[in-house]
Design a protein around this motif. Structure first.
Motif, short mmCIF file in Angstrom:
data_model
loop_
_atom_site.label_atom_id
_atom_site.label_comp_id
_atom_site.label_asym_id
_atom_site.label_seq_id
_atom_site.Cartn_x
_atom_site.Cartn_y
_atom_site.Cartn_z
N GLY A 202 -1.45 -14.45 -17.15
CA GLY A 202 -1.71 -13.98 -15.80
C GLY A 202 -1.03 -12.67 -15.46
N GLU A 203 -0.29 -12.12 -16.41
CA GLU A 203 0.39 -10.84 -16.18
C GLU A 203 -0.61 -9.69 -16.21
OE1 GLU A 203 3.20 -10.53 -19.36
OE2 GLU A 203 4.48 -12.12 -18.55
N LEU A 204 -0.31 -8.65 -15.44
CA LEU A 204 -1.11 -7.43 -15.48
C LEU A 204 -0.76 -6.67 -16.76
CD1 LEU A 204 -0.90 -6.43 -11.74
CD2 LEU A 204 -2.80 -7.53 -12.92
N MET A 205 -1.74 -6.04 -17.34
CA MET A 205 -1.53 -5.29 -18.58
C MET A 205 -0.63 -4.08 -18.32
SD MET A 205 -3.00 -6.96 -20.96
CE MET A 205 -3.20 -5.79 -22.31
N PRO A 206 0.23 -3.75 -19.29
CA PRO A 206 1.14 -2.61 -19.10
C PRO A 206 0.42 -1.30 -18.81
CG PRO A 206 1.73 -3.86 -21.07
CD PRO A 206 0.44 -4.43 -20.56
N GLU A 207 -0.75 -1.10 -19.39
CA GLU A 207 -1.49 0.16 -19.19
C GLU A 207 -1.86 0.39 -17.72
OE1 GLU A 207 -2.64 -1.39 -23.32
OE2 GLU A 207 -2.08 -2.22 -21.39
N VAL A 208 -2.01 -0.68 -16.96
CA VAL A 208 -2.43 -0.57 -15.56
C VAL A 208 -1.43 -1.25 -14.62
CG1 VAL A 208 -4.88 -0.28 -16.08
CG2 VAL A 208 -3.94 -2.59 -15.80
N ALA A 209 -0.23 -1.48 -15.10
CA ALA A 209 0.78 -2.19 -14.30
C ALA A 209 1.09 -1.43 -13.02
CB ALA A 209 2.05 -2.39 -15.12
N PRO A 210 1.34 -2.16 -11.95
CA PRO A 210 1.65 -1.50 -10.68
C PRO A 210 3.02 -0.84 -10.68
CG PRO A 210 1.89 -3.88 -10.47
CD PRO A 210 1.32 -3.61 -11.84
N THR A 211 3.13 0.20 -9.89
CA THR A 211 4.44 0.79 -9.62
C THR A 211 5.09 -0.05 -8.52
OG1 THR A 211 3.69 2.26 -7.86
CG2 THR A 211 3.54 3.10 -10.14
N ALA A 212 6.35 0.20 -8.27
CA ALA A 212 7.07 -0.55 -7.23
C ALA A 212 6.46 -0.35 -5.85
CB ALA A 212 8.54 -0.15 -7.23
N ALA A 213 5.77 0.78 -5.65
CA ALA A 213 5.21 1.09 -4.34
C ALA A 213 3.78 0.58 -4.14
CB ALA A 213 5.24 2.61 -4.13
N GLU A 214 3.19 -0.04 -5.17
CA GLU A 214 1.79 -0.46 -5.08
C GLU A 214 1.67 -1.95 -4.77
OE1 GLU A 214 0.06 2.97 -8.08
OE2 GLU A 214 0.34 0.93 -8.85
N LEU A 215 0.72 -2.25 -3.92
CA LEU A 215 0.47 -3.62 -3.49
C LEU A 215 -0.22 -4.42 -4.61
CD1 LEU A 215 0.32 -5.74 -1.19
CD2 LEU A 215 -1.86 -4.69 -0.54
N VAL A 216 0.24 -5.64 -4.82
CA VAL A 216 -0.42 -6.58 -5.74
C VAL A 216 -0.85 -7.79 -4.92
CG1 VAL A 216 -0.21 -8.02 -7.79
CG2 VAL A 216 1.02 -5.83 -7.68
N LEU A 217 -2.15 -7.97 -4.80
CA LEU A 217 -2.69 -9.12 -4.07
C LEU A 217 -2.93 -10.26 -5.06
CD1 LEU A 217 -5.35 -7.38 -1.82
CD2 LEU A 217 -3.12 -8.26 -1.12
#
Length: 179
Positions: free
Chosen positions: A71-86
């Motif tokens: 269920g983890e997001l792939m490193p290539e598209v991982a969010p930055t600390a400032a980006e929302l993850v829904l």
């Protein structure tokens, strides 16, 4: 999410090319100050919040029950600390989430969609986007599916009815425009 790129997963795609294209589109958005929102699927214990969807697709409960590596997001598209993850439980990024109100509060009228799967989450999100009054752009090279037939059929149908299917280069050019 890792479940779409791990060969041991029943959801694994035949190619990771869409992941690289998605990373480039996200990079362009970041470089030009365009907000990036990520989604991921997670279910409570035994898929309690997955409703009929997890009964229809039992692999979802198996892969995303309580989080876990797939269920983890792939490193290539991982969010930055400032980006929302829904966190979502269904195909559409809009269904049961705060996405529409988040976008409206920021004055956003267009969504650029990248990710997987074309026939599932991308299609459902594009349909809901247009139904909420947003303009959905689906980036052809940055979306993927487990087989080429549903991928191409859904891109055809999305273009015909619900979204603009655009090339990666067109999406990146759009993201560079002054707003």
């Amino acid at each position: 999410m890792r479940a779409y790129f791990d060969p041991a997963s029943p959801l694994c795609l035949p190619s990771s090319a869409c992941l690289d294209a998605a990373a480039r589109v996200i990079g362009a958005a970041r470089a030009h100050g365009v907000p990036v929102v990520h989604t991921r699927v997670a279910y409570g214990p035994d898929g309690v919040d997955g409703g009929v969807f997890v009964r229809k697709v039992p692999a979802l409960r198996q892969l995303f029950d309580g989080g876990g590596k797939l269920g983890e997001l792939m490193p290539e598209v991982a969010p930055t600390a400032a980006e929302l993850v829904l966190v979502k439980q269904y195909a559409s990024a809009f269904f049961g989430t705060s996405l529409a109100s988040t976008l409206l509060a920021q004055g956003i009228d267009t969504v650029v969609l990248v990710g997987v799967s074309t026939s599932g989450c991308i299609r459902a999100t594009a349909v809901d986007a247009i139904q909420h009054g947003f303009i959905p752009l689906v980036v052809r090279e940055a979306v993927g599916d487990r087989a080429s037939e549903p991928h191409e059929a859904n891109l055809f149908d999305l273009q015909a009815k619900y979204a603009e299917v655009v090339s990666e280069s067109a999406a990146i050019s759009y993201l560079k425009e002054d707003r």
